[in-house]
Design an enzyme around this catalytic site. Structure first.
Site, PDB file in Angstrom:
ATOM      1  N   TYR A  52       0.843  -1.205   0.000  1.00  0.00           N
ATOM      2  CA  TYR A  52       0.000   0.000   0.000  1.00  0.00           C
ATOM      3  C   TYR A  52       0.876   1.252   0.000  1.00  0.00           C
ATOM      4  O   TYR A  52       0.688   2.169  -0.808  1.00  0.00           O
ATOM      5  CB  TYR A  52      -0.915  -0.014   1.227  1.00  0.00           C
TER       6      TYR A  52
ATOM      7  N   SER B  20       2.547   1.772  -3.275  1.00  0.00           N
ATOM      8  CA  SER B  20       1.634   2.246  -4.318  1.00  0.00           C
ATOM      9  C   SER B  20       1.351   3.742  -4.152  1.00  0.00           C
ATOM     10  O   SER B  20       1.260   4.474  -5.137  1.00  0.00           O
ATOM     11  CB  SER B  20       0.323   1.446  -4.302  1.00  0.00           C
ATOM     12  N   LYS B  21       1.223   4.212  -2.919  1.00  0.00           N
ATOM     13  CA  LYS B  21       0.943   5.633  -2.696  1.00  0.00           C
ATOM     14  C   LYS B  21       2.185   6.486  -3.001  1.00  0.00           C
ATOM     15  O   LYS B  21       2.066   7.613  -3.486  1.00  0.00           O
ATOM     16  CB  LYS B  21       0.446   5.861  -1.270  1.00  0.00           C
TER      17      LYS B  21
HETATM   18  N1  LIG Z   1      -9.216   6.473   5.666  1.00  0.00           N
HETATM   19  C1  LIG Z   1      -7.942   6.689   5.883  1.00  0.00           C
HETATM   20  O1  LIG Z   1      -7.481   6.631   7.034  1.00  0.00           O
HETATM   21  C2  LIG Z   1      -7.024   7.021   4.742  1.00  0.00           C
HETATM   22  C3  LIG Z   1      -5.724   7.458   5.044  1.00  0.00           C
HETATM   23  C4  LIG Z   1      -4.866   7.798   4.010  1.00  0.00           C
HETATM   24  C5  LIG Z   1      -5.305   7.703   2.699  1.00  0.00           C
HETATM   25  N2  LIG Z   1      -6.564   7.264   2.431  1.00  0.00           N
HETATM   26  C6  LIG Z   1      -6.976   7.175   1.011  1.00  0.00           C
HETATM   27  O2  LIG Z   1      -8.197   7.844   0.815  1.00  0.00           O
HETATM   28  C7  LIG Z   1      -8.842   7.301  -0.322  1.00  0.00           C
HETATM   29  C8  LIG Z   1     -10.300   7.045   0.003  1.00  0.00           C
HETATM   30  O3  LIG Z   1     -10.391   6.021   0.965  1.00  0.00           O
HETATM   31  P1  LIG Z   1     -11.484   5.973   2.105  1.00  0.00           P
HETATM   32  O4  LIG Z   1     -10.748   5.973   3.388  1.00  0.00           O
HETATM   33  O5  LIG Z   1     -12.541   6.967   1.879  1.00  0.00           O
HETATM   34  O6  LIG Z   1     -12.021   4.460   1.909  1.00  0.00           O
HETATM   35  P2  LIG Z   1     -13.314   3.811   1.277  1.00  0.00           P
HETATM   36  O7  LIG Z   1     -14.527   4.230   2.036  1.00  0.00           O
HETATM   37  O8  LIG Z   1     -13.005   2.352   1.203  1.00  0.00           O
HETATM   38  O9  LIG Z   1     -13.396   4.402  -0.212  1.00  0.00           O
HETATM   39  C9  LIG Z   1     -12.665   3.880  -1.289  1.00  0.00           C
HETATM   40  C10 LIG Z   1     -13.370   4.216  -2.598  1.00  0.00           C
HETATM   41  O10 LIG Z   1     -12.566   3.676  -3.673  1.00  0.00           O
HETATM   42  C11 LIG Z   1     -13.423   2.954  -4.532  1.00  0.00           C
HETATM   43  N3  LIG Z   1     -12.721   1.870  -5.208  1.00  0.00           N
HETATM   44  C12 LIG Z   1     -11.952   0.893  -4.658  1.00  0.00           C
HETATM   45  N4  LIG Z   1     -11.570   0.008  -5.601  1.00  0.00           N
HETATM   46  C13 LIG Z   1     -12.120   0.446  -6.773  1.00  0.00           C
HETATM   47  C14 LIG Z   1     -12.126  -0.062  -8.093  1.00  0.00           C
HETATM   48  N5  LIG Z   1     -11.473  -1.193  -8.426  1.00  0.00           N
HETATM   49  N6  LIG Z   1     -12.796   0.628  -9.042  1.00  0.00           N
HETATM   50  C15 LIG Z   1     -13.474   1.756  -8.727  1.00  0.00           C
HETATM   51  N7  LIG Z   1     -13.498   2.287  -7.499  1.00  0.00           N
HETATM   52  C16 LIG Z   1     -12.839   1.630  -6.528  1.00  0.00           C
HETATM   53  C17 LIG Z   1     -14.509   2.398  -3.611  1.00  0.00           C
HETATM   54  O11 LIG Z   1     -15.665   2.095  -4.369  1.00  0.00           O
HETATM   55  P3  LIG Z   1     -16.191   0.608  -4.748  1.00  0.00           P
HETATM   56  O12 LIG Z   1     -15.711  -0.341  -3.704  1.00  0.00           O
HETATM   57  O13 LIG Z   1     -17.678   0.778  -4.796  1.00  0.00           O
HETATM   58  O14 LIG Z   1     -15.619   0.337  -6.103  1.00  0.00           O
HETATM   59  C18 LIG Z   1     -14.747   3.590  -2.694  1.00  0.00           C
HETATM   60  O15 LIG Z   1     -15.636   4.486  -3.311  1.00  0.00           O
HETATM   61  C19 LIG Z   1      -8.061   6.041  -0.711  1.00  0.00           C
HETATM   62  O16 LIG Z   1      -7.226   6.335  -1.818  1.00  0.00           O
HETATM   63  C20 LIG Z   1      -7.234   5.763   0.529  1.00  0.00           C
HETATM   64  O17 LIG Z   1      -6.041   5.085   0.223  1.00  0.00           O
HETATM   65  C21 LIG Z   1      -7.441   6.928   3.421  1.00  0.00           C
END
Ligand SMILES: NC(=O)c1ccc[n+]([C@@H]2O[C@H](COP(=O)([O-])OP(=O)(O)OC[C@H]3O[C@@H](n4cnc5c(N)ncnc54)[C@H](OP(=O)(O)O)[C@@H]3O)[C@@H](O)[C@H]2O)c1
Length: 259
Positions: free
Chosen positions: A150, A153-154
Site C-alpha cells: 500500500y 503504491s501511494k
Molecule cells: N481512511 C484513511 O485513514 C485514509 C488514510 C490515508 C489515505 N486514504 C486514502 O483515501 C482514499 C479514500 O479512501 P477511504 O478511506 O474513503 O475508503 P473507502 O470508504 O473504502 O473508499 C474507497 C473508494 O474507492 C473505490 N474503489 C476501490 N476500488 C475500486 C475499483 N477497483 N474501481 C473503482 N473504485 C474503486 C470504492 O468504491 P467501490 O468499492 O464501490 O468500487 C470507494 O468508493 C483512498 O485512496 C485511501 O487510500 C485513506
C-alpha cells in the site's frame, strides 16, 4: 475559480461510493457543481443526491477509458478530476505474491494513470479549469510494517502526480496527502485479528504521525483546494501531529468521537 463560481463546474469523482470520495461528490453537488460519481458499487452511487452515477472498476483499463468518455459526454466537458479510489490490504512481504501486488497497484496507481490519460484532452481544452487531484497517504513517505505494498503504491502515485504536472504544465495537479481518517470503509476488508496485530505495532513503533480526522473534514479540504485560484502541488489533509493517538484503543476512541 472562487466559491461563487462552483455552479456548473464539471467534476469527475472516482471512488465516490463511500468514505472521502462520497463526501467530496456530495459537497460539490450541494454547492451546485455538475458531478459524475464513479465506483464499482452502483447502488451506493445512486444514493448520492445531485451526482450522476457511473459504474466503473478502475482495475479494468477499458473501463477507465470508457468512464471518462461517459463523464465528458454527460457533463459536456471536464473541469476537474478527483481520483480518490484506493484500497488497503495487509500484505506482509513474505506472503505477498504477484496478484497481491497487482491488485493494489492496479487500483491505486494504474487506474489513476489510465483515468488521467483519458481525461487529459478534456482537461486541456480551452474551456476547462484543468484541475486534477489524486489522494495519496501519509504512508507514501513511511512504509508501515504489514502495509508495504500500500505504501509503495501511494509513493508511486505521489511521483505520478509530479510527473503529470511536469509533462502537462498547463494542468493544476494536486497530490492530497491524507492522514488517518474515520468514517470510511478503507479498513473494512482487513481481517480484524491481523489488523490488530499489525496496527498495535504501528502505534508502539511510532508509525502513526497524525491525529484523526473525519471524512467530511478531509472532503472539505479537498473541495476548498479544488476551488482555489491556484491549487498547491501538495495538500496535507491530516490532523496535527500533537493529536496523534498513542495506542490503537485511543485511535478507536478518536474515530468514534463526533466529527
Ligand atoms: N481512511 C484513511 O485513514 C485514509 C488514510 C490515508 C489515505 N486514504 C486514502 O483515501 C482514499 C479514500 O479512501 P477511504 O478511506 O474513503 O475508503 P473507502 O470508504 O473504502 O473508499 C474507497 C473508494 O474507492 C473505490 N474503489 C476501490 N476500488 C475500486 C475499483 N477497483 N474501481 C473503482 N473504485 C474503486 C470504492 O468504491 P467501490 O468499492 O464501490 O468500487 C470507494 O468508493 C483512498 O485512496 C485511501 O487510500 C485513506
Amino acid at each position: 475559480v472562487d466559491h461563487n463560481q462552483v455552479a456548473g463546474l464539471r467534476v469527475l469523482v472516482v471512488g465516490a461510493s463511500s468514505g472521502i470520495g462520497s463526501e467530496v461528490a456530495s459537497q460539490l453537488a450541494a454547492k451546485g457543481a455538475l458531478v459524475a460519481a464513479c465506483a464499482r458499487r452502483r447502488d451506493r452511487l445512486e444514493e448520492l443526491s445531485g451526482a450522476a452515477p457511473l459504474e466503473c472498476d478502475v482495475q479494468d483499463p477499458a473501463q477507465c477509458a470508457a468512464v471518462v468518455a461517459d463523464a465528458v459526454r454527460l457533463l459536456g466537458g471536464l473541469d476537474a478530476l478527483v481520483y480518490v479510489a484506493g484500497i488497503t490490504r495487509i500484505t506482509p512481504l513474505e506472503r505477498s505474491g504477484y496478484d497481491d501486488w497487482l491488485e493494489i497497484f492496479a487500483t491505486n496507481v494504474f487506474g489513476a494513470a489510465l483515468i488521467a490519460r483519458a481525461a487529459i484532452p478534456s482537461l486541456s481544452a480551452d474551456d476547462s479549469q484543468g484541475r486534477a487531484l489524486f489522494i495519496t497517504s501519509d504512508a507514501a513517505s513511511l512504509a508501515m510494517p504489514g502495509l508495504v505494498s500500500y505504501a509503495a503504491s501511494k509513493a508511486a502515485l505521489a511521483r505520478f502526480c509530479q510527473g503529470l504536472a511536469s509533462e502537462f504544465p498547463a494542468l493544476a495537479v494536486t497530490e492530497v496527502v491524507v492522514g488517518p481518517t474515520a468514517g470510511t470503509e478503507v479498513a473494512d476488508k482487513l481481517e480484524p485479528e491481523e489488523f490488530i496485530k499489525w496496527a498495535t505495532r504501528w502505534y508502539e513503533e511510532g508509525y502513526i504521525r497524525h491525529g484523526m480526522l473525519h471524512s467530511p473534514d478531509v472532503a472539505n479540504m479537498i473541495v476548498d483546494t479544488l476551488l482555489s485560484h491556484s491549487p498547491p502541488a501538495q495538500l496535507i489533509a491530516a490532523a496535527p501531529e500533537d493529536e496523534t493517538a498513542t495506542s490503537l484503543e485511543e485511535s478507536r476512541r478518536h474515530a468514534e468521537a463526533e466529527p
